[in-house]
Design a protein around this motif. Sequence first.
Motif, PDB file in Angstrom:
ATOM      1  N   UNK A  83      27.501  41.893  36.886  1.00 55.92           N
ATOM      2  CA  UNK A  83      28.433  40.788  36.627  1.00 55.92           C
ATOM      3  C   UNK A  83      29.889  41.117  36.938  1.00 55.92           C
ATOM      4  N   UNK A  84      30.295  42.370  36.783  1.00 50.65           N
ATOM      5  CA  UNK A  84      31.713  42.669  36.988  1.00 50.65           C
ATOM      6  C   UNK A  84      31.902  43.692  38.112  1.00 50.65           C
ATOM      7  N   UNK A  85      33.088  43.635  38.674  1.00 55.58           N
ATOM      8  CA  UNK A  85      33.403  44.514  39.802  1.00 55.58           C
ATOM      9  C   UNK A  85      33.424  45.974  39.371  1.00 55.58           C
ATOM     10  N   UNK A  86      34.043  46.216  38.222  1.00 58.80           N
ATOM     11  CA  UNK A  86      34.139  47.617  37.767  1.00 58.80           C
ATOM     12  C   UNK A  86      32.757  48.224  37.587  1.00 58.80           C
ATOM     13  N   UNK A  87      31.887  47.436  37.001  1.00 61.78           N
ATOM     14  CA  UNK A  87      30.544  47.943  36.756  1.00 61.78           C
ATOM     15  C   UNK A  87      29.834  48.192  38.088  1.00 61.78           C
ATOM     16  N   UNK A 109      29.478  45.576  47.262  1.00 63.18           N
ATOM     17  CA  UNK A 109      30.329  44.449  47.669  1.00 63.18           C
ATOM     18  C   UNK A 109      30.703  43.631  46.434  1.00 63.18           C
ATOM     19  N   UNK A 110      31.963  43.222  46.390  1.00 64.90           N
ATOM     20  CA  UNK A 110      32.429  42.403  45.262  1.00 64.90           C
ATOM     21  C   UNK A 110      33.635  41.593  45.706  1.00 64.90           C
ATOM     22  N   UNK A 111      33.928  40.558  44.971  1.00 66.97           N
ATOM     23  CA  UNK A 111      35.035  39.678  45.322  1.00 66.97           C
ATOM     24  C   UNK A 111      36.384  40.289  44.993  1.00 66.97           C
TER      25      UNK A 111
END
Length: 413
Positions: A83-87, A109-111
Amino acid sequence: MSFKDLKISKPILRAVAEAGYDNPTLVQEKTIPLVLYKKDVIVSAQTGTGKTAAFALPILQSLLDQQDAPKKGKTIKALIVSPTRELAIQIEDNFKTYSTYTNLRTTVVYGGTPIEPQKDVLKKGVDILIATPGRLLDLHKQDIINLDYVETLVLDEADLMLDMGFIDDVRKIERLCTKEKQILLFSATIPHKVEQLANSILNSPERVEVTQNSSTSKNVAQLLYYVPKKNKIELCLHLLRNTIKGNIIIFRRTKFGVDKLEKTLLKNNYKVDSIHGDKSQTGRQDALNRFKKGDVNILIATDVAARGIDINDLDAVVNFDLPNVPETYVHRIGRTARAGNTGMAFSFCSADEKEYIKNIQQLIQLQLDIVEEHPYPLDPKAKPIIHKSKKTGSKHRKGRKSEASKKKKKRWY
Ligand code: AMP
């Protein structure tokens, strides 16, 4: 039990040993065999239990077992949705560590960051992809990602994923993969909506439950301060001066609240940084690194930004705002007193939050220890405590306000 007993082979064993892991954790012991056996699994475990390796190691092992795969023309065979970028970044780090001595390729990949570099890496081919839902679907729409070869789909922190409104995205992603894939669902808690999701997409799942980091951990002193909303900042400063020491996370409900508290603590010369959803990706990552390296000892965070992040050695968690979802309290508190250490949890409850306390105590089946002796009691009839005792008395009173600030009627925050 050893990693070898779990049928993990040499190249991975070597990397795991170098990471300093002697033996599998409980969740790894229980989950790894099921994953290798290609079962669908629902794992209820929090960050800190070693849950990432519980799916990463058997995934790598399975891919290694079929490693006649060509170096070129790699296809995505494992997809991890976070769910999160950091994770997502953290999961990628783990995969990279464990696969050091293999030629399996991983990317994330993440936003919130440019898409082009991510496209370049993907075009070269990867075996394992870690992604946040929005960017994943975006790249799929642009035909950069092909999910036809996914053998294992991992939904990490599923409860948070649903809390963040990703349910439709998750279902869509699941449908984009092949029907035959294995699904592993990891969630700190299994509320009804996670159960519903699991029932609709998993195939006769096995269940693993690890609850060792629950808030009821005997090693966490859980203190409760009833305090008027307007005095929370003062109470926080008072406790930081007198009581709370070491590495601390302070949770606030809103981004605005995080910013406001950060400014106050900075003005009071505390070493502090913050993470929340409005910060740029690099800003969030920098803050996290500064906290992990010890450049700052206080991190202020919203739940969503902090969730799932592996931060070790926390001495205290401060619930500056109480969470309205009681399970969130459990996640927050689970960050302290890990690995047998002791920890402290400080919860500030204003008049409008009393209901939350009730729900939290019901969930954890425990009464928090109410601290009545503090300078900002909620009940106006209760006398403010003037500290006379040797331990906290004069020190606190001197520290709380300077002579100069006493003259200023209006405070600057
Ligand atoms: P996780 O729950 O996946 O966030 O992992 C929490 C922390 O435990 C991470 O820092 C991991 O590197 C570490 N860890 C995972 N497995 C083990 C193990 N078997 N032995 C020691 N540390 C581990």
